[in-house]
Design an enzyme around this catalytic site. Sequence first.
Site, PDB file in Angstrom:
ATOM      1  N   SER A 130       1.051  -1.140   0.026  1.00  0.00           N
ATOM      2  CA  SER A 130      -0.142   0.180   0.030  1.00  0.00           C
ATOM      3  C   SER A 130       0.830   1.214   0.031  1.00  0.00           C
ATOM      4  O   SER A 130       1.992   1.293   0.496  1.00  0.00           O
ATOM      5  CB  SER A 130      -0.842   0.022   1.224  1.00  0.00           C
ATOM      6  N   LYS A 184      -4.459  -6.857   3.232  1.00  0.00           N
ATOM      7  CA  LYS A 184      -4.589  -5.609   2.282  1.00  0.00           C
ATOM      8  C   LYS A 184      -5.920  -5.358   1.748  1.00  0.00           C
ATOM      9  O   LYS A 184      -6.186  -3.925   1.827  1.00  0.00           O
ATOM     10  CB  LYS A 184      -3.533  -5.976   1.025  1.00  0.00           C
ATOM     11  N   HIS A 187      -7.410  -3.396   4.604  1.00  0.00           N
ATOM     12  CA  HIS A 187      -6.850  -2.211   4.581  1.00  0.00           C
ATOM     13  C   HIS A 187      -7.740  -1.242   3.407  1.00  0.00           C
ATOM     14  O   HIS A 187      -8.076  -0.148   3.895  1.00  0.00           O
ATOM     15  CB  HIS A 187      -5.520  -2.257   4.254  1.00  0.00           C
ATOM     16  N   ASN A 188      -7.979  -1.933   2.368  1.00  0.00           N
ATOM     17  CA  ASN A 188      -8.577  -1.169   1.420  1.00  0.00           C
ATOM     18  C   ASN A 188     -10.006  -0.907   1.756  1.00  0.00           C
ATOM     19  O   ASN A 188     -10.788   0.407   1.428  1.00  0.00           O
ATOM     20  CB  ASN A 188      -8.623  -1.666  -0.202  1.00  0.00           C
ATOM     21  N   GLU A 191     -10.073   1.975   3.864  1.00  0.00           N
ATOM     22  CA  GLU A 191      -9.655   3.148   3.149  1.00  0.00           C
ATOM     23  C   GLU A 191     -11.105   3.695   2.369  1.00  0.00           C
ATOM     24  O   GLU A 191     -11.326   4.918   2.344  1.00  0.00           O
ATOM     25  CB  GLU A 191      -8.733   2.749   2.074  1.00  0.00           C
TER      26      GLU A 191
HETATM   27  C1  6PG Z   1      -2.859   1.226  -1.668  1.00  0.00           C
HETATM   28  C2  6PG Z   1      -4.416   1.438  -2.462  1.00  0.00           C
HETATM   29  C3  6PG Z   1      -4.162   0.935  -3.845  1.00  0.00           C
HETATM   30  C4  6PG Z   1      -5.182   1.354  -4.688  1.00  0.00           C
HETATM   31  C5  6PG Z   1      -6.699   0.784  -4.669  1.00  0.00           C
HETATM   32  C6  6PG Z   1      -7.637   1.815  -5.228  1.00  0.00           C
HETATM   33  O1  6PG Z   1      -3.307   1.044  -0.727  1.00  0.00           O
HETATM   34  O2  6PG Z   1      -2.081   1.846  -1.950  1.00  0.00           O
HETATM   35  O3  6PG Z   1      -5.552   1.231  -1.959  1.00  0.00           O
HETATM   36  O4  6PG Z   1      -3.909  -0.319  -3.458  1.00  0.00           O
HETATM   37  O5  6PG Z   1      -5.256   2.690  -4.856  1.00  0.00           O
HETATM   38  O6  6PG Z   1      -6.670  -0.137  -5.162  1.00  0.00           O
HETATM   39  O7  6PG Z   1      -8.885   1.120  -5.024  1.00  0.00           O
HETATM   40  P1  6PG Z   1     -10.113   1.424  -6.069  1.00  0.00           P
HETATM   41  O8  6PG Z   1      -9.740   1.684  -7.574  1.00  0.00           O
HETATM   42  O9  6PG Z   1     -11.073   0.328  -5.732  1.00  0.00           O
HETATM   43  O10 6PG Z   1     -10.499   2.933  -5.152  1.00  0.00           O
END
Ligand code: 6PG
Length: 475
Positions: A130, A184, A187-188, A191
Amino acid sequence: MSEAEIGLIGLGTMGSNLALNIAEKGHKIAVWNRTASRTKTFAGNAGELAGNIMACETLEDLLQAIEPPRPVILMVPAGDPVDQQIEALLPLAGKGDIIIDAGNANFRDTERRAQELEGSGIVLVGMGVSGGEDGARNGPSIMVGSDKAAWLRVEGIFNDIAARYEGEPCAARLGPGGAGHFVKTVHNGIEYADMQMIAEVYGILRDGPGLSAEEIGSIFARWNDGRLNSYLIEITAEVLATADPDSSVPLVDVIQDKAGQKGTGRWSVIEAAMLGVPATCIEAAVAARSLSSLKKEREFASRRYPQITRQQPGSTAALVAELETALLAGKIAAYAQGFAIMRAASDEHGWDLPMATIARIWRAGCIIRSQLLDSIAKAYDAKPKTTNLMVAPAFVDMMQPAHLALRVTVGRAALHGLPTPALSAALAYFDSYRQARGTANLIQGQRDFFGAHGFEKIGSRGQKHGPWSARAGKK
Ligand code: 6PG
């Protein structure tokens, strides 16, 4: 000549940046890309790092360039390309070689691939990375699922390239197989929730008192110096402060209000649902992105149901202070849900996920890095088996005053017709979670009535049925 410590396949933005990061930390890396011209350009642009980069023309060259046991990072799009790349490596790789999938894989694919490789002597490592482009180049957060021996082989390199928080590398082996990719994914999910709540607060300030993007940006910039200090708040301030080069109006004002999604948020929700863990803030965030893409339908509906009064009562300063606290409360609920998903998955899959370590390696490098993660790490250090963050003492102290602001925010937004799906979900989650006597007794009565599903009676053991069952189905 085998002199590279590690190899990398896939020189897109993330792959190139990761390779440069590895080379910069003094590790010799062999690289290969399907389109050979990209490999050449990459090596040609590597400047003083070129000495640590071996640009390979074929996959055979790549493998020959690495010292055995050979770790090879795959930085290719998630899904079929990963399977195809593994397929291509199989005839060339041998016992002890380590394939490291560093993409945003679904952990179920990682588990399947690891199983498929069993018996071949080749080990699969599922590695969540990430931090976006900048993280890959200057220090990402690295979440690894692998066997211990494979991690020992590559640990030094990944510790060197990871972000650091007070000197500690934000990289760790979190468990076997798909554990790293699962973490991960969550985590997303967090996010998504974090971003959605920030967007809701932006919406309240934009559509309530009618503040400009610039004004809202400076509020976020100020918040970033306080309890909400985090990467997402920091970049939100910057996004809001950026002007459109074509028209010089705030860029955010001319961006279509339709959000994309690649799948990790949705996977978090699916896994949470399968584990029976409420993840309502993440669900709300995923649903909000889906709803955002229904632009035409929303435009049509907006003509049927015109906007309710746009005025917010009270002073803007009071509203801003209230929103700051509400955002903190919402964020705590979202993180509590994310960690609860990981706790349940850890039990389900026997991973023994180290919660405090996860919080620690998220304190720098990753997209959700924030001050709050240090408090989360401390809470799990103090009590590793914490069932829900909202009941950890430090979080009770934060939530006690903060939920009042969340309540007022959600209530006021509802009265003014401003959508706050994730903040509302956070409040409903908090209220449901702290309710010692809920309302599921009635659900159980209903289930027993129509389906004789039984219920537990307070103060007695075993399944009981109501006297109503005889009437079930009568007209
Ligand atoms: C990270 C981000 C990365 C990516 C996402 C975006 O941790 O660096 O999460 O993995 O930017 O996958 O996800 P979306 O396109 O689904 O918003």
